[in-house]
Scaffold this motif. Structure first.
Motif, mmCIF file in Angstrom:
data_model
loop_
_atom_site.group_PDB
_atom_site.id
_atom_site.type_symbol
_atom_site.label_atom_id
_atom_site.label_comp_id
_atom_site.label_asym_id
_atom_site.label_seq_id
_atom_site.Cartn_x
_atom_site.Cartn_y
_atom_site.Cartn_z
ATOM 1 N N ASP A 204 -4.914 -5.950 2.714
ATOM 2 C CA ASP A 204 -4.088 -6.066 3.914
ATOM 3 C C ASP A 204 -2.983 -7.098 3.679
ATOM 4 O O ASP A 204 -1.810 -6.851 3.932
ATOM 5 C CB ASP A 204 -4.988 -6.479 5.090
ATOM 6 C CG ASP A 204 -4.252 -6.455 6.416
ATOM 7 O OD1 ASP A 204 -4.084 -5.338 6.958
ATOM 8 O OD2 ASP A 204 -3.819 -7.525 6.867
ATOM 9 N N LYS A 205 -3.372 -8.234 3.146
ATOM 10 C CA LYS A 205 -2.392 -9.308 2.913
ATOM 11 C C LYS A 205 -1.385 -8.902 1.825
ATOM 12 O O LYS A 205 -0.181 -9.074 1.994
ATOM 13 C CB LYS A 205 -3.121 -10.608 2.519
ATOM 14 C CG LYS A 205 -2.174 -11.725 2.121
ATOM 15 C CD LYS A 205 -2.787 -13.091 2.273
ATOM 16 C CE LYS A 205 -1.910 -14.212 1.714
ATOM 17 N NZ LYS A 205 -0.486 -14.118 1.995
ATOM 18 N N LEU A 206 -1.896 -8.362 0.730
ATOM 19 C CA LEU A 206 -1.014 -8.000 -0.385
ATOM 20 C C LEU A 206 0.032 -6.973 0.059
ATOM 21 O O LEU A 206 1.228 -7.147 -0.186
ATOM 22 C CB LEU A 206 -1.853 -7.451 -1.546
ATOM 23 C CG LEU A 206 -1.108 -6.984 -2.791
ATOM 24 C CD1 LEU A 206 -0.243 -8.099 -3.380
ATOM 25 C CD2 LEU A 206 -2.095 -6.484 -3.854
ATOM 26 N N LEU A 207 -0.416 -5.922 0.734
ATOM 27 C CA LEU A 207 0.543 -4.877 1.123
ATOM 28 C C LEU A 207 1.527 -5.391 2.175
ATOM 29 O O LEU A 207 2.713 -5.072 2.126
ATOM 30 C CB LEU A 207 -0.188 -3.620 1.605
ATOM 31 C CG LEU A 207 -0.869 -2.826 0.484
ATOM 32 C CD1 LEU A 207 -1.587 -1.602 1.045
ATOM 33 C CD2 LEU A 207 0.143 -2.392 -0.589
ATOM 34 N N LYS A 208 1.036 -6.197 3.096
ATOM 35 C CA LYS A 208 1.959 -6.747 4.113
ATOM 36 C C LYS A 208 2.985 -7.675 3.470
ATOM 37 O O LYS A 208 4.165 -7.644 3.819
ATOM 38 C CB LYS A 208 1.175 -7.445 5.226
ATOM 39 C CG LYS A 208 0.552 -6.418 6.187
ATOM 40 C CD LYS A 208 -0.247 -7.044 7.303
ATOM 41 C CE LYS A 208 -0.800 -5.938 8.216
ATOM 42 N NZ LYS A 208 -1.941 -6.418 9.034
ATOM 43 N N ALA B 92 6.954 -6.923 3.426
ATOM 44 C CA ALA B 92 7.856 -7.906 4.045
ATOM 45 C C ALA B 92 8.995 -8.276 3.092
ATOM 46 O O ALA B 92 10.099 -8.581 3.520
ATOM 47 C CB ALA B 92 7.071 -9.151 4.440
ATOM 48 N N GLY B 93 8.706 -8.227 1.791
ATOM 49 C CA GLY B 93 9.724 -8.645 0.817
ATOM 50 C C GLY B 93 10.536 -7.497 0.253
ATOM 51 O O GLY B 93 11.433 -7.686 -0.562
ATOM 52 N N LEU B 94 10.206 -6.292 0.666
ATOM 53 C CA LEU B 94 10.845 -5.110 0.083
ATOM 54 C C LEU B 94 12.115 -4.788 0.865
ATOM 55 O O LEU B 94 12.050 -4.344 1.992
ATOM 56 C CB LEU B 94 9.862 -3.937 0.181
ATOM 57 C CG LEU B 94 10.080 -2.740 -0.718
ATOM 58 C CD1 LEU B 94 9.847 -3.119 -2.174
ATOM 59 C CD2 LEU B 94 9.119 -1.619 -0.322
ATOM 60 N N SER B 95 13.246 -5.045 0.228
ATOM 61 C CA SER B 95 14.483 -4.735 0.946
ATOM 62 C C SER B 95 15.027 -3.430 0.388
ATOM 63 O O SER B 95 15.570 -3.416 -0.712
ATOM 64 C CB SER B 95 15.488 -5.858 0.752
ATOM 65 O OG SER B 95 15.592 -6.166 -0.617
ATOM 66 N N GLN B 96 14.828 -2.351 1.095
ATOM 67 C CA GLN B 96 15.399 -1.059 0.690
ATOM 68 C C GLN B 96 15.275 -0.846 -0.818
ATOM 69 O O GLN B 96 16.280 -0.871 -1.541
ATOM 70 C CB GLN B 96 16.880 -1.008 1.082
ATOM 71 C CG GLN B 96 17.115 -0.591 2.525
ATOM 72 C CD GLN B 96 17.116 0.923 2.671
ATOM 73 O OE1 GLN B 96 17.941 1.612 2.072
ATOM 74 N NE2 GLN B 96 16.173 1.452 3.454
ATOM 75 N N CYS C 226 -5.247 1.814 2.931
ATOM 76 C CA CYS C 226 -3.889 1.660 2.405
ATOM 77 C C CYS C 226 -2.973 2.765 2.927
ATOM 78 O O CYS C 226 -1.789 2.530 3.158
ATOM 79 C CB CYS C 226 -3.920 1.624 0.886
ATOM 80 S SG CYS C 226 -4.814 0.162 0.277
ATOM 81 N N GLN C 227 -3.528 3.954 3.146
ATOM 82 C CA GLN C 227 -2.726 5.037 3.729
ATOM 83 C C GLN C 227 -2.194 4.592 5.095
ATOM 84 O O GLN C 227 -1.021 4.780 5.417
ATOM 85 C CB GLN C 227 -3.568 6.306 3.883
ATOM 86 C CG GLN C 227 -2.786 7.477 4.452
ATOM 87 C CD GLN C 227 -3.671 8.672 4.787
ATOM 88 O OE1 GLN C 227 -4.854 8.499 5.121
ATOM 89 N NE2 GLN C 227 -3.117 9.864 4.696
ATOM 90 N N ALA C 228 -3.061 3.969 5.884
ATOM 91 C CA ALA C 228 -2.649 3.523 7.219
ATOM 92 C C ALA C 228 -1.595 2.416 7.110
ATOM 93 O O ALA C 228 -0.588 2.428 7.822
ATOM 94 C CB ALA C 228 -3.863 3.023 7.996
ATOM 95 N N LEU C 229 -1.807 1.481 6.183
ATOM 96 C CA LEU C 229 -0.858 0.369 6.042
ATOM 97 C C LEU C 229 0.503 0.836 5.511
ATOM 98 O O LEU C 229 1.524 0.220 5.790
ATOM 99 C CB LEU C 229 -1.428 -0.694 5.093
ATOM 100 C CG LEU C 229 -2.539 -1.575 5.670
ATOM 101 C CD1 LEU C 229 -3.292 -2.298 4.555
ATOM 102 C CD2 LEU C 229 -1.950 -2.610 6.631
ATOM 103 N N LEU C 230 0.490 1.925 4.734
ATOM 104 C CA LEU C 230 1.735 2.360 4.085
ATOM 105 C C LEU C 230 2.413 3.516 4.806
ATOM 106 O O LEU C 230 3.471 3.987 4.384
ATOM 107 C CB LEU C 230 1.454 2.755 2.625
ATOM 108 C CG LEU C 230 0.946 1.611 1.740
ATOM 109 C CD1 LEU C 230 0.605 2.116 0.349
ATOM 110 C CD2 LEU C 230 1.977 0.495 1.669
#
Ligand code: PGA
Length: 247
Positions: A20-24, A28-32, A49-53
């Motif tokens: 949860d923390k890693l994907l969030k 958060a840091g992924l700019s386009q 992970c499917q839900a988080l992504l």
């Protein structure tokens, strides 16, 4: 130019809280992202992970796929099952599976076929051991591994992703130099060109201790179209730096 692909391979790491923390943190840091991004998560965490992504730019990958379609194969997970959880890529023939689970070139080729049959893109791993490299057999070994996949998959070969992962570089901190990696990638590209007129669109990833510091020079090589990242994919900032290097 084709978009590069940066795929994380979490291996047997993670927990509900850590994922949860890693994907969030990554999101958060992924700019386009101007490259394609995927994470290969342990199968038990696919639903989480499917839900988080969902509706993000990051695709989901599995770390394996069964060579069978279904039935009495205790512990196995079929392509159709993976597909239900939104899996877009399946890593097949990782050296750890070849080494610890006895996967042969033929089994790996069938796994790639099963993935393609379900609309999942196989990331087919090839690579030589240190002994094989020192014996001058690198080209021969990777060509034999890839030939089995080409033989079984015919014209569908243009739909696969290939990852060159020298076994001696995996998790060891020893990276192939960009020139060493490019040399093998050129061999693989030539082999794919001989098998398919669409070989130019096949992504060839490098894997084996790719990290935030060395990603840019590896990704600058003409036949390196992305990376399969183990250890560095478990640290959000490192993974983000690699993604940025692939832009
Ligand atoms: P590594 O693993 O980046 O930790 O070397 C790569 C892989 O095994 O896919």
């Amino acid at each position: 130019m084709m978009k590069k692909l940066i795929a994380g391979n979490w291996k047997m790491n993670g927990s509900l809280a850590a994922n949860d923390k890693l994907l969030k943190d990554i999101l958060a840091g992924l700019s386009q992202a101007s490259c394609q991004v995927a994470v290969g998560v342990p199968a038990v965490y696919l639903a989480q992970c499917q839900a988080l992504l969902a509706s993000t730019e990051i695709d989901l990958a599995s770390q394996d796929i069964s060579a069978h379609e279904g039935g009495a194969y205790t512990g196995e997970i079929s392509g159709a099952m993976l597909k239900e959880f939104g899996v877009r890529f399946a890593i097949v023939g990782h050296s750890e599976r070849r080494q610890y689970h006895g996967e042969t070139d033929e089994v790996v080729a069938v796994k790639a076929q099963r993935a393609l049959g379900c609309g999942i893109t196989p990331i087919v791993c090839v690579g030589e051991t240190l002994t094989e490299r020192e014996a001058g057999q690198t080209g021969e070994v990777v060509k034999r591994q890839l030939a089995a996949v080409i033989h079984t998959n015919g014209h569908c070969i243009s739909e696969v992703v290939v990852a060159y992962e020298p076994v001696w570089a995996i998790g060891t901190g020893k990276t192939a130099t960009p020139e060493m990696a490019q040399q093998v990638h050129a061999v693989l590209r030539a082999q794919l060109k001989a098998a398919s007129e669409h070989a130019d669109r096949i992504k060839l990833l490098y894997g084996g201790s790719m990290n935030a510091a060395n990603a840019a020079s590896l990704l600058a090589q003409p036949d390196i179209d992305g990376g399969l990242i183990g250890g560095a994919a478990l640290k959000a900032q490192d993974f983000l730096t690699i993604i940025a290097a692939a832009a």
